[in-house]
Design a protein around this motif. Structure first.
Motif, PDB file in Angstrom:
ATOM      1  N   LEU A   1       0.701  -1.205  -0.013  1.00 45.22           N
ATOM      2  CA  LEU A   1      -0.239  -0.081  -0.092  1.00 45.22           C
ATOM      3  C   LEU A   1       1.054   1.193  -0.080  1.00 45.22           C
ATOM      4  O   LEU A   1       2.038   1.412   0.731  1.00 45.22           O
ATOM      5  N   GLY A   2       0.340   2.121  -0.882  1.00 42.86           N
ATOM      6  CA  GLY A   2       1.311   3.475  -0.806  1.00 42.86           C
ATOM      7  C   GLY A   2       0.428   4.521  -1.208  1.00 42.86           C
ATOM      8  O   GLY A   2      -0.654   4.646  -1.565  1.00 42.86           O
ATOM      9  N   CYS A   3       1.007   5.822  -1.177  1.00 39.53           N
ATOM     10  CA  CYS A   3       0.393   7.051  -1.764  1.00 39.53           C
ATOM     11  C   CYS A   3       1.401   7.885  -2.489  1.00 39.53           C
ATOM     12  O   CYS A   3       2.323   8.242  -2.177  1.00 39.53           O
ATOM     13  N   LEU A   4       0.861   8.770  -3.509  1.00 39.93           N
ATOM     14  CA  LEU A   4       1.604   9.977  -3.911  1.00 39.93           C
ATOM     15  C   LEU A   4       0.877  11.077  -3.145  1.00 39.93           C
ATOM     16  O   LEU A   4      -0.247  11.181  -2.666  1.00 39.93           O
ATOM     17  N   PHE A   5       1.625  12.062  -2.796  1.00 38.21           N
ATOM     18  CA  PHE A   5       1.130  13.124  -2.066  1.00 38.21           C
ATOM     19  C   PHE A   5       1.825  14.604  -2.694  1.00 38.21           C
ATOM     20  O   PHE A   5       2.900  14.404  -3.469  1.00 38.21           O
ATOM     21  N   GLU A   6       0.935  15.412  -2.497  1.00 44.26           N
ATOM     22  CA  GLU A   6       1.320  16.987  -2.977  1.00 44.26           C
ATOM     23  C   GLU A   6       0.776  17.918  -1.992  1.00 44.26           C
ATOM     24  O   GLU A   6      -0.327  18.031  -1.700  1.00 44.26           O
ATOM     25  N   LEU A   7       1.864  18.503  -1.517  1.00 41.06           N
ATOM     26  CA  LEU A   7       1.754  19.638  -0.231  1.00 41.06           C
ATOM     27  C   LEU A   7       1.229  20.834  -0.937  1.00 41.06           C
ATOM     28  O   LEU A   7       1.684  21.241  -2.171  1.00 41.06           O
ATOM     29  N   LYS A   8       0.990  21.862  -0.029  1.00 42.01           N
ATOM     30  CA  LYS A   8       0.333  23.177  -0.551  1.00 42.01           C
ATOM     31  C   LYS A   8       1.586  23.803  -1.052  1.00 42.01           C
ATOM     32  O   LYS A   8       1.444  24.908  -1.878  1.00 42.01           O
ATOM     33  N   ASP A   9       2.755  23.711  -0.478  1.00 42.95           N
ATOM     34  CA  ASP A   9       4.146  24.450  -0.815  1.00 42.95           C
ATOM     35  C   ASP A   9       4.548  23.787  -2.114  1.00 42.95           C
ATOM     36  O   ASP A   9       5.699  24.449  -2.653  1.00 42.95           O
ATOM     37  N   GLY A  10       3.928  22.987  -2.703  1.00 45.59           N
ATOM     38  CA  GLY A  10       4.573  22.570  -4.131  1.00 45.59           C
ATOM     39  C   GLY A  10       5.254  21.003  -3.807  1.00 45.59           C
ATOM     40  O   GLY A  10       5.657  20.455  -5.041  1.00 45.59           O
ATOM     41  N   THR A  11       5.558  20.580  -2.793  1.00 43.19           N
ATOM     42  CA  THR A  11       6.470  19.465  -2.334  1.00 43.19           C
ATOM     43  C   THR A  11       5.785  18.217  -2.830  1.00 43.19           C
ATOM     44  O   THR A  11       4.297  18.101  -2.599  1.00 43.19           O
ATOM     45  N   LYS A  12       6.213  17.358  -3.474  1.00 41.81           N
ATOM     46  CA  LYS A  12       5.713  16.218  -4.171  1.00 41.81           C
ATOM     47  C   LYS A  12       6.422  14.963  -3.933  1.00 41.81           C
ATOM     48  O   LYS A  12       7.589  15.214  -3.714  1.00 41.81           O
ATOM     49  N   GLY A  13       5.664  13.687  -3.629  1.00 39.86           N
ATOM     50  CA  GLY A  13       6.421  12.738  -3.557  1.00 39.86           C
ATOM     51  C   GLY A  13       5.678  11.374  -3.275  1.00 39.86           C
ATOM     52  O   GLY A  13       4.753  11.614  -3.533  1.00 39.86           O
ATOM     53  N   ALA A  14       6.343  10.308  -2.656  1.00 40.95           N
ATOM     54  CA  ALA A  14       5.598   9.095  -2.451  1.00 40.95           C
ATOM     55  C   ALA A  14       5.795   8.581  -0.967  1.00 40.95           C
ATOM     56  O   ALA A  14       6.894   8.637  -0.614  1.00 40.95           O
ATOM     57  N   VAL A  15       4.722   7.936  -0.455  1.00 36.35           N
ATOM     58  CA  VAL A  15       5.001   7.155   0.767  1.00 36.35           C
ATOM     59  C   VAL A  15       4.622   5.847   0.552  1.00 36.35           C
ATOM     60  O   VAL A  15       3.600   5.416   0.167  1.00 36.35           O
ATOM     61  N   GLN A  16       5.734   4.777   0.725  1.00 28.28           N
ATOM     62  CA  GLN A  16       5.640   3.482   0.187  1.00 28.28           C
ATOM     63  C   GLN A  16       7.018   2.683   0.843  1.00 28.28           C
ATOM     64  O   GLN A  16       8.051   3.224   1.077  1.00 28.28           O
ATOM     65  N   ALA A  17       6.526   1.455   1.017  1.00 22.66           N
ATOM     66  CA  ALA A  17       7.880   0.449   1.548  1.00 22.66           C
ATOM     67  C   ALA A  17       8.937   0.524   0.500  1.00 22.66           C
ATOM     68  O   ALA A  17      10.033   0.448   0.841  1.00 22.66           O
ATOM     69  N   LEU A  18       8.520   0.509  -0.914  1.00 23.74           N
ATOM     70  CA  LEU A  18       9.549   0.488  -1.992  1.00 23.74           C
ATOM     71  C   LEU A  18      10.282   1.715  -1.968  1.00 23.74           C
ATOM     72  O   LEU A  18      10.181   2.852  -1.879  1.00 23.74           O
ATOM     73  N   GLY A  19      11.675   1.522  -1.706  1.00 23.07           N
ATOM     74  CA  GLY A  19      12.569   2.644  -1.200  1.00 23.07           C
ATOM     75  C   GLY A  19      12.579   3.121   0.260  1.00 23.07           C
ATOM     76  O   GLY A  19      13.309   4.031   0.517  1.00 23.07           O
ATOM     77  N   ASN A  20      11.978   2.528   1.100  1.00 28.64           N
ATOM     78  CA  ASN A  20      11.860   2.729   2.582  1.00 28.64           C
ATOM     79  C   ASN A  20      11.402   3.967   2.557  1.00 28.64           C
ATOM     80  O   ASN A  20      12.056   4.713   3.624  1.00 28.64           O
ATOM     81  N   SER A  21      10.459   4.720   1.831  1.00 25.07           N
ATOM     82  CA  SER A  21       9.803   5.832   2.114  1.00 25.07           C
ATOM     83  C   SER A  21       8.827   5.828   2.938  1.00 25.07           C
ATOM     84  O   SER A  21       7.571   5.981   2.466  1.00 25.07           O
ATOM     85  N   PHE A  22       8.844   5.527   4.350  1.00 28.09           N
ATOM     86  CA  PHE A  22       7.632   5.488   5.169  1.00 28.09           C
ATOM     87  C   PHE A  22       7.154   6.590   5.649  1.00 28.09           C
ATOM     88  O   PHE A  22       6.054   6.547   6.283  1.00 28.09           O
ATOM     89  N   GLY A  23       7.418   7.816   5.453  1.00 28.68           N
ATOM     90  CA  GLY A  23       7.005   8.873   5.562  1.00 28.68           C
ATOM     91  C   GLY A  23       6.879   9.380   7.130  1.00 28.68           C
ATOM     92  O   GLY A  23       7.480   8.671   8.009  1.00 28.68           O
ATOM     93  N   SER A  24       6.225  10.500   7.626  1.00 35.45           N
ATOM     94  CA  SER A  24       6.138  10.870   8.755  1.00 35.45           C
ATOM     95  C   SER A  24       4.742  11.499   9.107  1.00 35.45           C
ATOM     96  O   SER A  24       4.207  11.940   8.435  1.00 35.45           O
ATOM     97  N   LEU A  25       4.149  11.478  10.454  1.00 30.44           N
ATOM     98  CA  LEU A  25       2.933  12.040  10.829  1.00 30.44           C
ATOM     99  C   LEU A  25       3.086  13.255  11.296  1.00 30.44           C
ATOM    100  O   LEU A  25       2.417  14.186  11.032  1.00 30.44           O
ATOM    101  N   ASP A  26       4.435  13.576  12.065  1.00 33.23           N
ATOM    102  CA  ASP A  26       4.553  14.690  12.654  1.00 33.23           C
ATOM    103  C   ASP A  26       5.385  15.946  11.839  1.00 33.23           C
ATOM    104  O   ASP A  26       5.327  17.022  12.120  1.00 33.23           O
ATOM    105  N   TYR A  27       5.977  15.494  10.868  1.00 29.70           N
ATOM    106  CA  TYR A  27       6.997  16.399   9.815  1.00 29.70           C
ATOM    107  C   TYR A  27       6.385  16.170   8.507  1.00 29.70           C
ATOM    108  O   TYR A  27       5.566  14.936   8.242  1.00 29.70           O
ATOM    109  N   PRO A  28       6.565  16.874   7.607  1.00 30.22           N
ATOM    110  CA  PRO A  28       6.332  16.791   5.928  1.00 30.22           C
ATOM    111  C   PRO A  28       6.768  15.272   5.427  1.00 30.22           C
ATOM    112  O   PRO A  28       7.881  14.917   5.894  1.00 30.22           O
TER     113      PRO A  28
END
Length: 418
Positions: A270-297
């Motif tokens: 399971l994963g997601c693409l995200f786009e923040l209001k400041d234009g930052t884009k990326g992915a949260v997913q296990a592939l590449g160990n990009s697990f993201g963060s709740l408290d930080y962008p």
């Protein structure tokens, strides 16, 4: 045209080009009296065909787009709804507009305390007010009221000034329109029972509203958020039905073929693409160990990676709802890291949970694709600090093709989870 109770007015007969209506409701209520507006799409028998025909702040747009609740009403109105008359389904003959007091029994509140209740019908395209109805008293112990309705008559649309109240509140109102509700309190709101907490909590009041909303493809609903508050944590869970014949390869291995013929466990992510209001884009997913963060962008986190497929809880993304104003959109997806998908047999289900909202159910019920990636749901910022949820369920050959389809603009390279 100003109407009194029981009065009727032609809409499309006198305005043949009338297409878009704005229904505006307002009232003057004492501090602490919380009132919610809603609309019901009813058939010729005066009944709603199902929960999806009930339009309120938690199901703000009908699947056809014919009725939509405005998130932030303008002009001093307490509530506004947009009606696209030519798009209203033929089976819908009446659309009543209602107001209910929240939790009236506990708070000992009723419409006898509320003054200045009105309903206005305007032409959205010209801004002209066509009809106004002021409820001229007569309400005492009622906790719900049908203010007025639009209805079909000999192929034309008319307005009826009703002003009738219900002492049973929201529950009685829903039942009168053929909707079964749970609980016994007359003025609850559509929200699921609270999730189990790590420590004891007071027993919740029964909720006389649907506990879940199951989306059809293309349907979009907004999360429920009380005005002046922030969203809680949003939990997005992806799970599958096991079916029969579990193999030694793990919970999901009987659903997939190809690379797992030797009995090894399937690796479903399971994963997601995200786009923040400041234009930052990326992915949260296990592939590449990009697990993201709740408290930080990006304020989105993946709860680990189930490589065995044995977790009955599936996989879960969490979104920090308090940071909703910093997030523009989130595309939730799943993909097969190894193996070939049999989506029909897997029968995947995504559940979006948010405190105070009905559970939003998205079923992966589009079958026949051999592509290993599925875009499941799109969360988009609405009103600055809330999200709408739209069912997508569209399959792709990989990340790059999905990215291009939704115009994300990321650069993709081969990755690994090792």
């Amino acid at each position: 045209m100003a109407l009194r109770k029981g009065g009727k007015a032609d809409l499309t007969k006198t305005c043949p080009n009338l297409r878009h209506l704005v229904i505006s409701l307002g009232w003057r209520a004492p501090q602490g009296v919380d009132i919610d507006a809603a609309a019901f799409l009813l058939g010729a028998d005066g009944k709603a065909a199902g929960d999806s025909e009930f339009i309120f702040y938690g199901n703000a747009r009908h699947i056809t787009g014919s009725v939509e609740m405005v998130q932030r009403p303008s002009g001093g109105d307490a509530a506004q709804m947009l009606i696209d008359l030519p798009v209203v389904p033929d089976a819908v003959q009446r659309i009543p507009f209602t107001a209910t007091i929240y939790d009236p029994e506990t708070r000992r509140q009723q419409f006898g305390q509320v003054q200045g209740i009105y309903l206005r019908v305007s032409d959205e395209d010209t801004g002209e007010e066509l009809v106004r109805y002021d409820v001229d008293g007569g309400l005492q112990g009622e906790t719900a009221i049908v203010v007025g309705e639009i209805y079909r008559y000999k192929g034309m649309w008319k307005f009826n000034a009703i002003g009738n109240g219900y002492r049973g509140g929201l529950e009685a109102l829903c039942k009168s329109f053929g909707l079964e509700v749970s609980g016994s309190q007359g003025g609850g709101r559509p929200s699921p029972a609270p999730a189990p907490a790590p420590r004891p909590a007071p027993k919740p009041q029964p909720q006389p509203m649907p506990k879940k909303v199951e989306l059809r493809k293309g349907q979009k609903v907004s999360l429920v958020k009380k005005q002046g508050t922030k969203l809680g944590e949003i939990v997005i869970n992806l799970n599958w039905h096991q079916g029969g014949g579990q193999s030694s390869g793990g919970f999901f291995s009987s659903f997939f073929g190809g690379g797992n013929s030797g009995g090894g466990a399937i690796d479903l992510d399971l994963g997601c693409l995200f786009e923040l209001k400041d234009g930052t884009k990326g992915a949260v997913q296990a592939l590449g160990n990009s697990f993201g963060s709740l408290d930080y962008p990006p304020y989105i986190a993946l709860d680990g990676d189930d490589r065995t497929g044995e977790s009955v809880g599936g996989e879960t993304l969490r979104v920090n709802g308090r940071k909703a104003s910093d997030i523009r959109r989130i595309l939730v997806y799943t993909f097969i890291y190894e193996g070939v998908a049999n989506w029909k047999q897997a029968d995947g289900v995504v559940t979006v949970k948010c405190p105070g909202s009905p559970d939003i159910i998205v079923r992966m019920d589009e079958y026949g694709s051999d592509d290993p990636m599925c875009a499941i749901a799109l969360l988009e910022n609405v009103g600055g600090d809330n999200f709408s949820v739209e069912k997508i369920v569209r399959f792709f050959e990989g990340h790059r093709m999905m990215d291009q389809a939704f115009d994300w603009g990321l650069r993709w390279v081969a990755g690994s989870k090792d």
